[in-house]
Enzyme design. Sequence first.
Site, PDB file in Angstrom:
ATOM      1  N   LYS A   1       1.043  -1.182   0.187  1.00 12.32           N
ATOM      2  CA  LYS A   1       0.058   0.049   0.086  1.00 12.32           C
ATOM      3  C   LYS A   1       0.692   1.148  -0.080  1.00 12.32           C
ATOM      4  CE  LYS A   1      -4.812   0.826   0.638  1.00 12.32           C
ATOM      5  NZ  LYS A   1      -5.324  -0.180   0.342  1.00 12.32           N
TER       6      LYS A   1
HETATM    7  N1  GLU Z   1      -7.360   0.157  -2.846  1.00 14.26           N
HETATM    8  C1  GLU Z   1      -8.094  -1.064  -3.052  1.00 14.26           C
HETATM    9  C2  GLU Z   1      -7.938  -2.035  -1.853  1.00 14.26           C
HETATM   10  O1  GLU Z   1      -7.977  -1.570  -0.793  1.00 14.26           O
HETATM   11  C3  GLU Z   1      -7.722  -2.119  -4.228  1.00 14.26           C
HETATM   12  C4  GLU Z   1      -6.390  -2.624  -4.517  1.00 14.26           C
HETATM   13  C5  GLU Z   1      -5.910  -3.252  -5.489  1.00 14.26           C
HETATM   14  O2  GLU Z   1      -6.727  -3.039  -6.675  1.00 14.26           O
HETATM   15  O3  GLU Z   1      -4.810  -3.528  -5.855  1.00 14.26           O
HETATM   16  O4  GLU Z   1      -8.362  -3.093  -1.890  1.00 14.26           O
END
Ligand code: GLU
Length: 418
Positions: free
Chosen positions: A106
């Site tokens: 992240k």
């Molecule tokens: N931001 C989204 C989540 O928290 C999607 C992450 C992604 O598609 O890699 O799951």
Amino acid sequence: MSDEANPFESLQSQIDEAANYLDVGGDEIERLKHPERVLETNLTIEGDDGDLERFTAFRSQFNGDRGPYKGGIRYHPQVSRDEVKALSGWMTYKTAIVDIPLGGGKGGIALDPDDYSEAELERLTRSFAKELRPLIGEDRDVPAPDVNTGQREMNWIKDTYETLENTTEPGVITGKALDSGGSEGRVEATGRSTVIAAREAFDYLDKDLEGATVAVQGYGNAGWIAAKLIDEMGATVVAASDSSGGIYNPDGFDPVAAKEHKNETGSVVGYEESDEEITNDEVLTLDVDLLIPAALENAIDADLAEDVAADVISEAANGPLTPAADEVLEETDVFVIPDILANAGGVTVSYFEWVQNRQRFYWSEERVNEELETIIVDAFDALVETYEEHDLENPRTAAYVVAIQRVADAFEEAGSWP
Ligand code: GLU
């Protein structure tokens, strides 16, 4: 809303809770509670007024045992090292519970994007992409959208990466616009999994979704799509909120018209079909059949949890309940479908996007939605099996038991490296 719980400590306590039911050594659990590495970088860009401004940005690569690190990049004033670490851990267990061959990561930049022009945001995003370039790649780490980022930012990152690498590699990032290698169904995917999981939970609990009342806290991409899809399934959306406040009509309202109102005015507040204006906390404590928290972490703390009157919660947001709130809801028998499953549609369709990018072969929206349906239903079934096998109080613990075991197995199978 409580800002007392540190999300990284929340993640670690969720892992500790699940560890009680796992045959995984304490030393290995310790490893699974920390990111492998975190990039912290200072980005300095020129503002439209010619002055320089500095921003702090992070990328946490939590675990890569099951595949490339995967997870979004958020732009929000609350972004911090611990928040990004927690969110990257949740991604690790999210990709594991839905059993897609990816790890967890992240990133984020601490800023309020509303304070900046599009040109400033583009410079900032490209500057972050330049810093990320050695870490990312379709086989290394694959970012995606998250809070306050979307196709526009993903397209900039893809372009920066491809330009610097002198290649075409659309699978370096997901959540792109369709013409830039995005996937059908990606924008709707998070809200779609939230309602598929809710439908499965209602079925499991022998509750009728037809006519069930629903409150949605947060009316961004995940929240409003969940509202629209649950309405299409026959439920009645009675309340919704955003950062400006909430709306309530016990007879229900059209979630699409509420979204149009928000597009025009900036908020759901003032939408004409609403009977009453209510606060965000009131939305969270309404006596409804289904509550969908779809905003940020720590929306419900232990105090507010005492007043939660919903029967089922499907977590479209990441980390909306503090661990103390979880304990309260266990006592009051609220069935909580954890974030790592309920909102896993986003990363699941990101996985489909990545597969399509690598094959240079694109699927229909129908195929995307069918494959998503199968993955979420299978994950829900795995959760329920473990929930019943260990006679657990909390579905979240069941999800972590399944997910941690999968990550630990991959680590053990890989063997040790000096
Ligand atoms: N931001 C989204 C989540 O928290 C999607 C992450 C992604 O598609 O890699 O799951």
